[in-house]
Design a protein around this motif. Structure first.
Motif, PDB file in Angstrom:
ATOM      1  N   PRO A  92       0.802  -1.227   0.000  1.00  0.00           N
ATOM      2  CA  PRO A  92       0.000   0.000   0.000  1.00  0.00           C
ATOM      3  C   PRO A  92       0.836   1.279   0.000  1.00  0.00           C
ATOM      4  O   PRO A  92       0.372   2.322  -0.448  1.00  0.00           O
ATOM      5  N   LYS A  93       2.071   1.208   0.497  1.00  0.00           N
ATOM      6  CA  LYS A  93       2.937   2.398   0.472  1.00  0.00           C
ATOM      7  C   LYS A  93       3.242   2.804  -0.969  1.00  0.00           C
ATOM      8  O   LYS A  93       3.339   3.990  -1.271  1.00  0.00           O
ATOM      9  N   VAL A  94       3.397   1.820  -1.854  1.00  0.00           N
ATOM     10  CA  VAL A  94       3.659   2.107  -3.266  1.00  0.00           C
ATOM     11  C   VAL A  94       2.453   2.802  -3.884  1.00  0.00           C
ATOM     12  O   VAL A  94       2.593   3.802  -4.594  1.00  0.00           O
ATOM     13  N   ALA A  95       1.258   2.296  -3.600  1.00  0.00           N
ATOM     14  CA  ALA A  95       0.038   2.913  -4.129  1.00  0.00           C
ATOM     15  C   ALA A  95      -0.140   4.329  -3.592  1.00  0.00           C
ATOM     16  O   ALA A  95      -0.517   5.239  -4.333  1.00  0.00           O
ATOM     17  N   GLU A  96       0.148   4.516  -2.322  1.00  0.00           N
ATOM     18  CA  GLU A  96       0.026   5.851  -1.721  1.00  0.00           C
ATOM     19  C   GLU A  96       1.025   6.825  -2.348  1.00  0.00           C
ATOM     20  O   GLU A  96       0.679   7.969  -2.662  1.00  0.00           O
ATOM     21  N   ALA A  97       2.238   6.369  -2.543  1.00  0.00           N
ATOM     22  CA  ALA A  97       3.256   7.216  -3.175  1.00  0.00           C
ATOM     23  C   ALA A  97       2.878   7.542  -4.612  1.00  0.00           C
ATOM     24  O   ALA A  97       3.043   8.682  -5.064  1.00  0.00           O
ATOM     25  N   ALA A  98       2.349   6.564  -5.326  1.00  0.00           N
ATOM     26  CA  ALA A  98       1.928   6.790  -6.714  1.00  0.00           C
ATOM     27  C   ALA A  98       0.832   7.840  -6.784  1.00  0.00           C
ATOM     28  O   ALA A  98       0.848   8.723  -7.650  1.00  0.00           O
ATOM     29  N   GLN A  99      -0.105   7.758  -5.867  1.00  0.00           N
ATOM     30  CA  GLN A  99      -1.186   8.740  -5.830  1.00  0.00           C
ATOM     31  C   GLN A  99      -0.624  10.128  -5.533  1.00  0.00           C
ATOM     32  O   GLN A  99      -1.038  11.115  -6.135  1.00  0.00           O
ATOM     33  N   TRP A 100       0.331  10.203  -4.628  1.00  0.00           N
ATOM     34  CA  TRP A 100       0.953  11.478  -4.289  1.00  0.00           C
ATOM     35  C   TRP A 100       1.654  12.069  -5.515  1.00  0.00           C
ATOM     36  O   TRP A 100       1.533  13.261  -5.792  1.00  0.00           O
ATOM     37  N   ILE A 101       2.375  11.223  -6.241  1.00  0.00           N
ATOM     38  CA  ILE A 101       3.064  11.692  -7.451  1.00  0.00           C
ATOM     39  C   ILE A 101       2.050  12.179  -8.483  1.00  0.00           C
ATOM     40  O   ILE A 101       2.203  13.256  -9.065  1.00  0.00           O
ATOM     41  N   ALA A 102       1.019  11.375  -8.729  1.00  0.00           N
ATOM     42  CA  ALA A 102       0.030  11.694  -9.760  1.00  0.00           C
ATOM     43  C   ALA A 102      -0.732  12.974  -9.444  1.00  0.00           C
ATOM     44  O   ALA A 102      -1.154  13.683 -10.361  1.00  0.00           O
ATOM     45  N   PRO A 155      11.879  16.922 -10.853  1.00  0.00           N
ATOM     46  CA  PRO A 155      13.041  16.066 -11.121  1.00  0.00           C
ATOM     47  C   PRO A 155      13.511  15.258  -9.914  1.00  0.00           C
ATOM     48  O   PRO A 155      14.168  14.236 -10.086  1.00  0.00           O
ATOM     49  N   ASP A 156      13.167  15.667  -8.718  1.00  0.00           N
ATOM     50  CA  ASP A 156      13.657  14.981  -7.522  1.00  0.00           C
ATOM     51  C   ASP A 156      12.604  14.080  -6.878  1.00  0.00           C
ATOM     52  O   ASP A 156      12.668  13.793  -5.687  1.00  0.00           O
ATOM     53  N   VAL A 157      11.673  13.572  -7.678  1.00  0.00           N
ATOM     54  CA  VAL A 157      10.560  12.816  -7.113  1.00  0.00           C
ATOM     55  C   VAL A 157      11.010  11.503  -6.482  1.00  0.00           C
ATOM     56  O   VAL A 157      10.484  11.113  -5.439  1.00  0.00           O
ATOM     57  N   VAL A 158      11.974  10.812  -7.057  1.00  0.00           N
ATOM     58  CA  VAL A 158      12.385   9.515  -6.505  1.00  0.00           C
ATOM     59  C   VAL A 158      12.989   9.666  -5.111  1.00  0.00           C
ATOM     60  O   VAL A 158      12.544   8.994  -4.174  1.00  0.00           O
ATOM     61  N   PRO A 159      13.973  10.535  -4.922  1.00  0.00           N
ATOM     62  CA  PRO A 159      14.486  10.685  -3.561  1.00  0.00           C
ATOM     63  C   PRO A 159      13.416  11.174  -2.578  1.00  0.00           C
ATOM     64  O   PRO A 159      13.388  10.755  -1.418  1.00  0.00           O
ATOM     65  N   GLU A 160      12.528  12.013  -3.058  1.00  0.00           N
ATOM     66  CA  GLU A 160      11.471  12.546  -2.188  1.00  0.00           C
ATOM     67  C   GLU A 160      10.524  11.438  -1.738  1.00  0.00           C
ATOM     68  O   GLU A 160      10.207  11.341  -0.552  1.00  0.00           O
ATOM     69  N   ILE A 161      10.053  10.603  -2.657  1.00  0.00           N
ATOM     70  CA  ILE A 161       9.121   9.553  -2.232  1.00  0.00           C
ATOM     71  C   ILE A 161       9.828   8.464  -1.436  1.00  0.00           C
ATOM     72  O   ILE A 161       9.216   7.851  -0.567  1.00  0.00           O
ATOM     73  N   ARG A 162      11.107   8.238  -1.717  1.00  0.00           N
ATOM     74  CA  ARG A 162      11.840   7.258  -0.903  1.00  0.00           C
ATOM     75  C   ARG A 162      11.901   7.720   0.543  1.00  0.00           C
ATOM     76  O   ARG A 162      11.729   6.935   1.471  1.00  0.00           O
ATOM     77  N   ARG A 163      12.136   9.006   0.737  1.00  0.00           N
ATOM     78  CA  ARG A 163      12.214   9.556   2.089  1.00  0.00           C
ATOM     79  C   ARG A 163      10.831   9.649   2.728  1.00  0.00           C
ATOM     80  O   ARG A 163      10.606   9.186   3.844  1.00  0.00           O
ATOM     81  N   ARG A 164       9.902  10.219   2.000  1.00  0.00           N
ATOM     82  CA  ARG A 164       8.572  10.495   2.543  1.00  0.00           C
ATOM     83  C   ARG A 164       7.781   9.224   2.864  1.00  0.00           C
ATOM     84  O   ARG A 164       7.066   9.163   3.871  1.00  0.00           O
ATOM     85  N   PHE A 165       7.897   8.203   2.006  1.00  0.00           N
ATOM     86  CA  PHE A 165       7.102   6.980   2.177  1.00  0.00           C
ATOM     87  C   PHE A 165       7.947   5.776   2.596  1.00  0.00           C
ATOM     88  O   PHE A 165       7.433   4.660   2.665  1.00  0.00           O
ATOM     89  N   GLU A 166       9.231   5.999   2.869  1.00  0.00           N
ATOM     90  CA  GLU A 166      10.153   4.938   3.293  1.00  0.00           C
ATOM     91  C   GLU A 166      10.147   3.765   2.306  1.00  0.00           C
ATOM     92  O   GLU A 166       9.922   2.614   2.663  1.00  0.00           O
TER      93      GLU A 166
END
Length: 59
Positions: A8-18, A24-35
């Motif tokens: 569910p963390k992946v789905a939540e992060a995907a929704q946040w991105i969408a 450009p810094d979305v990957v490091p941001e979601i790695r940090r924000r959603f662990e």
């Protein structure tokens, strides 16, 4: 229809991105924000793109 990821963390992060503006810094941001791992972050990015395309198709 596309299946949601098992994590569910992946789905939540995907929704946040969408829901946000592309950045450009979305990957490091979601790695940090959603662990997320690097693999999970990549999955979230792919799912976010599918969400965006689906939204465009049904507007």
């Amino acid at each position: 229809m596309t299946e949601l990821p098992a994590d569910p963390k992946v789905a939540e992060a995907a929704q946040w991105i969408a829901n946000g503006d592309p950045r450009p810094d979305v990957v490091p941001e979601i790695r940090r924000r959603f662990e997320l791992s690097a693999l999970q972050a990549a999955q979230a990015c792919g799912l976010a793109q599918k969400i965006r395309v689906s939204r465009e198709a049904f507007q």
